[in-house]
Design an enzyme around this catalytic site. Structure first.
Site, PDB file in Angstrom:
ATOM      1  N   LYS A  45      35.300  34.971  28.547  1.00  0.00           N
ATOM      2  CA  LYS A  45      35.708  33.740  27.906  1.00  0.00           C
ATOM      3  C   LYS A  45      35.912  32.598  28.890  1.00  0.00           C
ATOM      4  CE  LYS A  45      38.548  36.443  24.702  1.00  0.00           C
ATOM      5  NZ  LYS A  45      39.958  36.756  24.385  1.00  0.00           N
ATOM      6  N   GLY A  46      36.041  32.905  30.150  1.00  0.00           N
ATOM      7  CA  GLY A  46      36.519  31.920  31.132  1.00  0.00           C
ATOM      8  C   GLY A  46      35.725  30.636  31.251  1.00  0.00           C
ATOM      9  N   GLU A 101      29.644  30.369  35.018  1.00  0.00           N
ATOM     10  CA  GLU A 101      30.806  31.238  35.225  1.00  0.00           C
ATOM     11  C   GLU A 101      32.017  30.418  35.636  1.00  0.00           C
ATOM     12  OE1 GLU A 101      32.221  34.140  34.979  1.00  0.00           O
ATOM     13  OE2 GLU A 101      31.190  35.649  36.190  1.00  0.00           O
ATOM     14  N   ASP A 105      34.894  35.815  42.375  1.00  0.00           N
ATOM     15  CA  ASP A 105      35.998  36.373  43.163  1.00  0.00           C
ATOM     16  C   ASP A 105      35.456  37.529  44.014  1.00  0.00           C
ATOM     17  OD1 ASP A 105      38.549  37.044  44.057  1.00  0.00           O
ATOM     18  OD2 ASP A 105      39.183  37.971  42.189  1.00  0.00           O
ATOM     19  N   VAL A 155      44.438  31.573  40.055  1.00  0.00           N
ATOM     20  CA  VAL A 155      44.478  30.294  39.347  1.00  0.00           C
ATOM     21  C   VAL A 155      44.298  30.464  37.846  1.00  0.00           C
ATOM     22  CG1 VAL A 155      43.754  28.839  41.283  1.00  0.00           C
ATOM     23  CG2 VAL A 155      42.015  29.949  39.873  1.00  0.00           C
ATOM     24  N   ASP A 161      42.367  32.287  32.597  1.00  0.00           N
ATOM     25  CA  ASP A 161      43.579  32.845  31.998  1.00  0.00           C
ATOM     26  C   ASP A 161      44.325  33.796  32.912  1.00  0.00           C
ATOM     27  OD1 ASP A 161      41.565  34.969  31.853  1.00  0.00           O
ATOM     28  OD2 ASP A 161      43.077  36.036  30.674  1.00  0.00           O
TER      29      ASP A 161
HETATM   30  P1  IMP Z   1      35.032  39.234  40.105  1.00  0.00           P
HETATM   31  O1  IMP Z   1      34.279  40.278  39.353  1.00  0.00           O
HETATM   32  O2  IMP Z   1      36.084  39.829  40.996  1.00  0.00           O
HETATM   33  O3  IMP Z   1      34.154  38.265  40.863  1.00  0.00           O
HETATM   34  O4  IMP Z   1      35.901  38.459  39.073  1.00  0.00           O
HETATM   35  C1  IMP Z   1      35.399  37.563  38.226  1.00  0.00           C
HETATM   36  C2  IMP Z   1      36.287  37.436  37.014  1.00  0.00           C
HETATM   37  O5  IMP Z   1      37.649  37.772  37.307  1.00  0.00           O
HETATM   38  C3  IMP Z   1      36.287  36.008  36.575  1.00  0.00           C
HETATM   39  O6  IMP Z   1      35.236  35.758  35.664  1.00  0.00           O
HETATM   40  C4  IMP Z   1      37.670  35.860  35.986  1.00  0.00           C
HETATM   41  O7  IMP Z   1      37.676  36.243  34.629  1.00  0.00           O
HETATM   42  C5  IMP Z   1      38.526  36.829  36.761  1.00  0.00           C
HETATM   43  N1  IMP Z   1      39.253  36.147  37.861  1.00  0.00           N
HETATM   44  C6  IMP Z   1      39.063  36.283  39.182  1.00  0.00           C
HETATM   45  N2  IMP Z   1      39.901  35.510  39.882  1.00  0.00           N
HETATM   46  C7  IMP Z   1      40.650  34.845  38.957  1.00  0.00           C
HETATM   47  C8  IMP Z   1      41.700  33.871  39.059  1.00  0.00           C
HETATM   48  O8  IMP Z   1      42.143  33.422  40.134  1.00  0.00           O
HETATM   49  N3  IMP Z   1      42.218  33.448  37.869  1.00  0.00           N
HETATM   50  C9  IMP Z   1      41.774  33.876  36.653  1.00  0.00           C
HETATM   51  N4  IMP Z   1      40.788  34.774  36.529  1.00  0.00           N
HETATM   52  C10 IMP Z   1      40.231  35.265  37.670  1.00  0.00           C
HETATM   53 MG    MG Z   2      39.657  36.576  32.888  1.00  0.00          MG
END
Ligand code: IMP
Ligand code: MG
Length: 177
Positions: A45-46, A101, A105, A155, A161
């Site tokens: 949803k982000g 996106e 992260d 954040v 969220d």
């Molecule tokens: P990744 O798979 O670790 O790259 O994470 C990506 C997903 O984690 C993003 O699409 C977000 O939904 C969530 N996410 C990662 N860091 C944050 C943050 O600082 N705040 C909110 N959601 C986050």
């Molecule tokens: Mg999320």
């Protein structure tokens, strides 16, 4: 649900700065895809608020679809396991695709998405992220367009969220637990 929306929140990127950067990204993307049709895929949803602002600044022939993903588990840490919660509703074969996106992260979600979407045989596949948090990267992935690079903080706001809360904040804020 008992906390007020301003508890433990500190503005990291204000709404004006976000809108200015979104305009810049849109202008770059419009230049790069000049004369082509572009399919945006919003990752739910982000990304929906970012997508809504971005698409209105694109000077291109665009269409949109959505893909819902969630990483298992709760809290401020991604678990590394990703599942699809809403699938694409039509084919992207042969299309120029830009994945939209909220944040990059660890890169786990991104890498998973690249695998899934490449399997659908788009003509091209690129990505735009509002936020990039390179400090926690475990996967060797990189977005083609990045709004802001941020430090290793959690954040919320502008679509992002914590436990489904705070998505409606107009600024990107650091959440101090
Ligand atoms: P990744 O798979 O670790 O790259 O994470 C990506 C997903 O984690 C993003 O699409 C977000 O939904 C969530 N996410 C990662 N860091 C944050 C943050 O600082 N705040 C909110 N959601 C986050
Ligand atoms: Mg999320």
């Amino acid at each position: 649900m008992n906390e007020g929306p301003s508890d433990n929140l500190q503005v990291l990127i204000g709404a004006d700065k976000i809108h200015e950067r979104v305009r810049e990204l849109a202008s770059q993307i419009s230049t790069d895809y000049r004369g082509r049709s572009l399919r945006l895929i919003g990752i739910l949803k982000g990304s929906w608020i970012f997508l809504a602002d971005l698409i209105r600044q694109l000077d291109l022939d665009v269409s949109v679809s959505f893909l819902g993903v969630a990483s298992y588990g709760r809290s401020t840490k991604t678990s590394g396991e990703v599942k699809i919660t809403l699938d694409l509703d039509d084919s992207i074969e042969g299309l120029d695709v830009l994945v939209v996106e909220d944040i990059l992260d660890t890169g786990e979600t991104f890498r998973y998405l690249q695998g899934v979407l490449t399997g659908h045989q788009p003509r091209s596949l690129k990505s735009v992220v509002l936020l990039d948090k390179p400090a926690r990267r475990t996967q060797h992935v990189k977005a083609d367009y990045v709004g802001f690079t941020i430090p290793d903080v959690f954040v919320v706001g502008y679509g992002l969220d914590f436990s489904q809360q705070y998505r409606n904040l107009p600024d990107v804020c650091v959440l101090h637990p």
